[in-house]
Design a protein around this motif. Structure first.
Motif, mmCIF file in Angstrom:
data_model
loop_
_atom_site.group_PDB
_atom_site.id
_atom_site.type_symbol
_atom_site.label_atom_id
_atom_site.label_comp_id
_atom_site.label_asym_id
_atom_site.label_seq_id
_atom_site.Cartn_x
_atom_site.Cartn_y
_atom_site.Cartn_z
ATOM 1 N N ARG A 370 1.013 -1.023 0.015
ATOM 2 C CA ARG A 370 0.056 -0.174 -0.028
ATOM 3 C C ARG A 370 0.859 1.310 -0.111
ATOM 4 O O ARG A 370 0.398 2.513 0.114
ATOM 5 C CB ARG A 370 -0.872 -0.010 1.166
ATOM 6 C CG ARG A 370 -1.953 -1.224 1.222
ATOM 7 C CD ARG A 370 -3.090 -1.106 2.176
ATOM 8 N NE ARG A 370 -3.974 -0.096 1.678
ATOM 9 C CZ ARG A 370 -4.974 0.104 2.198
ATOM 10 N NH1 ARG A 370 -5.217 -0.253 3.431
ATOM 11 N NH2 ARG A 370 -5.957 1.159 1.755
ATOM 12 N N LEU A 371 2.009 0.755 -0.028
ATOM 13 C CA LEU A 371 3.173 2.187 0.143
ATOM 14 C C LEU A 371 2.638 3.342 -1.122
ATOM 15 O O LEU A 371 3.109 4.431 -0.720
ATOM 16 C CB LEU A 371 4.541 2.000 -0.122
ATOM 17 C CG LEU A 371 5.206 1.386 1.247
ATOM 18 C CD1 LEU A 371 6.583 0.862 1.025
ATOM 19 C CD2 LEU A 371 5.334 2.337 2.475
ATOM 20 N N ASN A 372 2.347 2.795 -2.126
ATOM 21 C CA ASN A 372 2.210 3.752 -3.377
ATOM 22 C C ASN A 372 0.848 3.855 -3.573
ATOM 23 O O ASN A 372 0.303 4.258 -4.687
ATOM 24 C CB ASN A 372 2.720 3.396 -4.527
ATOM 25 C CG ASN A 372 4.263 3.381 -4.299
ATOM 26 O OD1 ASN A 372 4.873 4.473 -3.867
ATOM 27 N ND2 ASN A 372 5.112 2.286 -4.420
ATOM 28 N N ASP A 373 -0.327 3.720 -2.499
ATOM 29 C CA ASP A 373 -1.521 4.068 -2.704
ATOM 30 C C ASP A 373 -2.105 5.241 -2.704
ATOM 31 O O ASP A 373 -2.217 5.668 -1.598
ATOM 32 C CB ASP A 373 -2.161 2.987 -1.680
ATOM 33 C CG ASP A 373 -3.897 3.044 -1.870
ATOM 34 O OD1 ASP A 373 -4.198 2.023 -1.317
ATOM 35 O OD2 ASP A 373 -4.351 3.845 -2.777
ATOM 36 N N PRO A 374 -2.205 6.066 -3.563
ATOM 37 C CA PRO A 374 -2.720 7.383 -3.585
ATOM 38 C C PRO A 374 -4.001 7.693 -2.918
ATOM 39 O O PRO A 374 -4.268 8.737 -2.208
ATOM 40 C CB PRO A 374 -2.834 7.834 -5.228
ATOM 41 C CG PRO A 374 -2.914 6.847 -5.878
ATOM 42 C CD PRO A 374 -2.364 5.666 -5.257
ATOM 43 N N ILE A 390 -6.786 21.663 9.309
ATOM 44 C CA ILE A 390 -5.544 22.043 8.281
ATOM 45 C C ILE A 390 -5.140 20.787 7.540
ATOM 46 O O ILE A 390 -5.260 19.655 7.719
ATOM 47 C CB ILE A 390 -4.158 22.703 9.088
ATOM 48 C CG1 ILE A 390 -3.856 21.594 10.191
ATOM 49 C CG2 ILE A 390 -4.508 23.865 9.557
ATOM 50 C CD1 ILE A 390 -2.548 21.902 10.873
ATOM 51 N N ASN A 391 -4.372 21.127 6.321
ATOM 52 C CA ASN A 391 -3.895 20.005 5.478
ATOM 53 C C ASN A 391 -2.574 19.578 5.921
ATOM 54 O O ASN A 391 -1.831 20.332 6.371
ATOM 55 C CB ASN A 391 -3.764 20.800 3.995
ATOM 56 C CG ASN A 391 -4.578 20.564 3.195
ATOM 57 O OD1 ASN A 391 -4.946 19.304 2.871
ATOM 58 N ND2 ASN A 391 -5.459 21.453 2.707
ATOM 59 N N ALA A 392 -2.473 18.483 5.930
ATOM 60 C CA ALA A 392 -1.034 17.637 6.314
ATOM 61 C C ALA A 392 -0.665 17.072 5.184
ATOM 62 O O ALA A 392 -1.186 16.377 4.318
ATOM 63 C CB ALA A 392 -1.410 16.767 7.532
ATOM 64 N N ASP A 393 0.965 17.032 4.917
ATOM 65 C CA ASP A 393 1.615 16.185 3.668
ATOM 66 C C ASP A 393 1.689 14.813 4.390
ATOM 67 O O ASP A 393 2.485 14.833 5.453
ATOM 68 C CB ASP A 393 3.036 16.843 3.693
ATOM 69 C CG ASP A 393 2.799 18.262 3.064
ATOM 70 O OD1 ASP A 393 3.729 19.147 3.625
ATOM 71 O OD2 ASP A 393 1.898 18.797 2.494
ATOM 72 N N VAL A 394 1.028 14.200 3.853
ATOM 73 C CA VAL A 394 1.070 12.519 4.310
ATOM 74 C C VAL A 394 2.085 12.019 3.683
ATOM 75 O O VAL A 394 1.752 11.895 2.497
ATOM 76 C CB VAL A 394 -0.465 11.908 4.245
ATOM 77 C CG1 VAL A 394 -0.391 10.448 4.783
ATOM 78 C CG2 VAL A 394 -1.455 12.661 5.186
ATOM 79 N N GLU A 395 2.894 11.138 4.332
ATOM 80 C CA GLU A 395 3.728 10.116 3.714
ATOM 81 C C GLU A 395 3.441 8.726 4.164
ATOM 82 O O GLU A 395 3.748 8.782 5.417
ATOM 83 C CB GLU A 395 5.140 10.772 4.003
ATOM 84 C CG GLU A 395 6.203 9.683 3.070
ATOM 85 C CD GLU A 395 7.617 10.470 3.352
ATOM 86 O OE1 GLU A 395 8.448 9.688 3.141
ATOM 87 O OE2 GLU A 395 7.756 11.422 3.920
ATOM 88 N N LEU A 396 3.370 7.646 3.289
ATOM 89 C CA LEU A 396 3.304 6.456 3.644
ATOM 90 C C LEU A 396 4.700 5.686 3.619
ATOM 91 O O LEU A 396 5.492 5.974 2.813
ATOM 92 C CB LEU A 396 2.555 5.701 2.757
ATOM 93 C CG LEU A 396 1.072 6.282 2.843
ATOM 94 C CD1 LEU A 396 0.298 5.365 1.775
ATOM 95 C CD2 LEU A 396 0.406 5.615 4.055
#
Ligand code: ADP
Ligand code: ZN
Length: 420
Positions: A370-374, A390-396
């Protein structure tokens, strides 16, 4: 006790401790004198609001033992809190104080259903930190068997947990969440291999979702327990079986909430900073101690029948609250969101940066597929937006790639903004 009886005990003890602290602690006398308050001004429980506050820096400024109310040769034990900056805070106990602390911890264990015959694995740090010995004394007070494994060495923790048939786990909630995955990684099937029945988790904020996860994996009943070194240590309050707030031991502590910015006393039920007055401390009596912990006080009687007031689970500290682009963010809110999303691991990290604007980034672990699951990223982002505003930059990131809290409390927030 009926609430009325408790209030009578509180008032009697309050008047006595105020008089005692005024006569024996120079800083307290000075503060009272400056404020024009005399011990005799305290006639009702509401008069507590006349008493000047004590704050964390007062303890640091009087390092190590400037707030003692007794001669040093009456000291029975000393502890120190890790302290987030500068010098640690030293806390001192007479024999009476230590007995009182042990009794409160014993009560807290009892409320959580721990009995003689239970095997308590104490994974809090032994040493200067009050967690280790506090839980140790509590287990002894109820006559349980205590296994003092202290923090770390996860493999050995798990082996002993199985082989000694541990029934009660005591540790930070973040470590217990870590054990959820660590036990499986070590080849255990938690519900089959362990016989855990009760968990006592505290020393840091945690969420209802973390509780669910721990209970599902280990099949135990998890209780939140609260305290701090300055107020003996752990055991100031604990959840009863109703688990609708933590009972504060009202015969030993008077609890108030105040507005953190103005110091104004708040009505019960309103969110604010917890302030405690110790009602029988001998070595280091603290009056109106400001904790920085945010919660609410409930005075309605609990379904369990205990008269002791309750506080809501700690939301966070007024000083670990992040302000990101003017928005207040509590790490517990982020945890709440992440734990509600299927397919995520237990570990996450919150990173705050600033170039021209503040940015909030959240790294969270997930499985390789799921690492590259947009879609997953988008879902996390929108849920965070809904809760935080607020918006957060999410990184898996890969399972196992974020730092673990093997010792002590989780360090989940990385604030990279320039100070000042
Ligand atoms: P320190 O962490 O400063 O070294 P303590 O171990 O005395 O010292 O920590 C006390 C603090 O830990 C409390 O003021 C509170 O912020 C936090 N804490 C303790 N128990 C809980 C709990 N059950 N839930 C949330 N926070 C807690
Ligand atoms: Zn109750």
């Amino acid at each position: 006790m009926k609430p009325k009886q408790l209030k009578a005990v509180q008032l009697r003890r309050l008047r006595k401790i105020v008089d005692y602290a005024y006569r024996n602690v120079a800083m307290i006398k000075k503060r009272f004198d400056e404020a024009g308050v005399k011990p005799s001004s305290i006639k009702t429980l509401d008069d507590v609001s006349k008493i000047p506050f004590t704050v964390k820096t007062d303890l640091r400024d009087n390092y190590p033992l400037g707030l003692l109310a007794i001669p040093q040769n009456r000291l029975y034990e000393l502890h120190a809190s890790s302290g987030t900056t500068g010098k640690p805070i030293v806390v001192a106990y007479t024999r009476g104080d230590l007995n009182c602390w042990g009794r409160l911890m014993g009560r807290s264990f009892d409320v959580a259903g721990v009995r003689k015959g239970d095997v308590v694995q104490n994974m809090y740090g032994y040493g200067l930190f009050t967690g280790g010995l506090g839980f140790h004394y509590g287990a002894k007070a109820v006559g349980a068997t205590v296994v003092p494994t202290s923090t770390g060495n996860t493999k050995r923790q798990l082996m002993l947990m199985k082989d000694l048939r541990t029934t009660v786990a005591a540790c930070t909630p973040s470590y217990m969440v870590y054990l959820c995955e660590a036990s499986r990684a070590e080849g255990y099937e938690p519900k089959r291999d362990f016989v855990l029945r009760v968990g006592l988790f505290g020393a840091e904020p945690w969420s209802e979702e973390a509780r669910k996860r721990i209970e599902e994996v280990f099949g135990l009943r998890a209780h939140d327990i609260y305290g701090m070194s300055e107020l003996y240590g752990p055991g100031v309050g604990v959840e009863c079986d109703q688990r609708n707030g933590l009972h504060i031991w009202g015969d030993e502590f008077l609890v108030e909430t105040i507005a953190p910015d103005t110091g104004e006393v708040l009505e019960p039920g309103k969110e604010g900073e917890l302030v405690f007055t110790m009602l029988s401390r001998e070595a280091m009596p603290l009056l109106r101690y400001r904790t920085r912990d945010l919660s609410r006080v409930f005075e309605e009687e609990c379904a369990c029948g205990r008269c002791h007031p309750r506080i809501q689970r700690i939301k966070g500290r007024s000083d670990d609250m992040l302000i990101v682009g003017g928005v207040n963010v509590f790490p517990s809110q982020v945890e709440h969101v992440l734990m509600n999303i299927q397919g995520l691991g237990d570990q996450y990290q919150i990173i705050v940066t600033r170039t021209d604007l503040d940015r909030l980034a959240v790294k969270v672990e997930t499985t390789a597929d799921r690492l590259n699951d947009p879609k997953l990223v988008k879902l996390i982002n929108s849920d965070l937006l809904a809760v935080l505003g607020i918006n957060a930059d999410v990184e898996l990131v890969e399972l196992g790639s974020l730092p673990r809290s093997e010792v002590g409390k989780a360090r989940r927030v990385v604030d990279l903004r320039p100070k000042g």
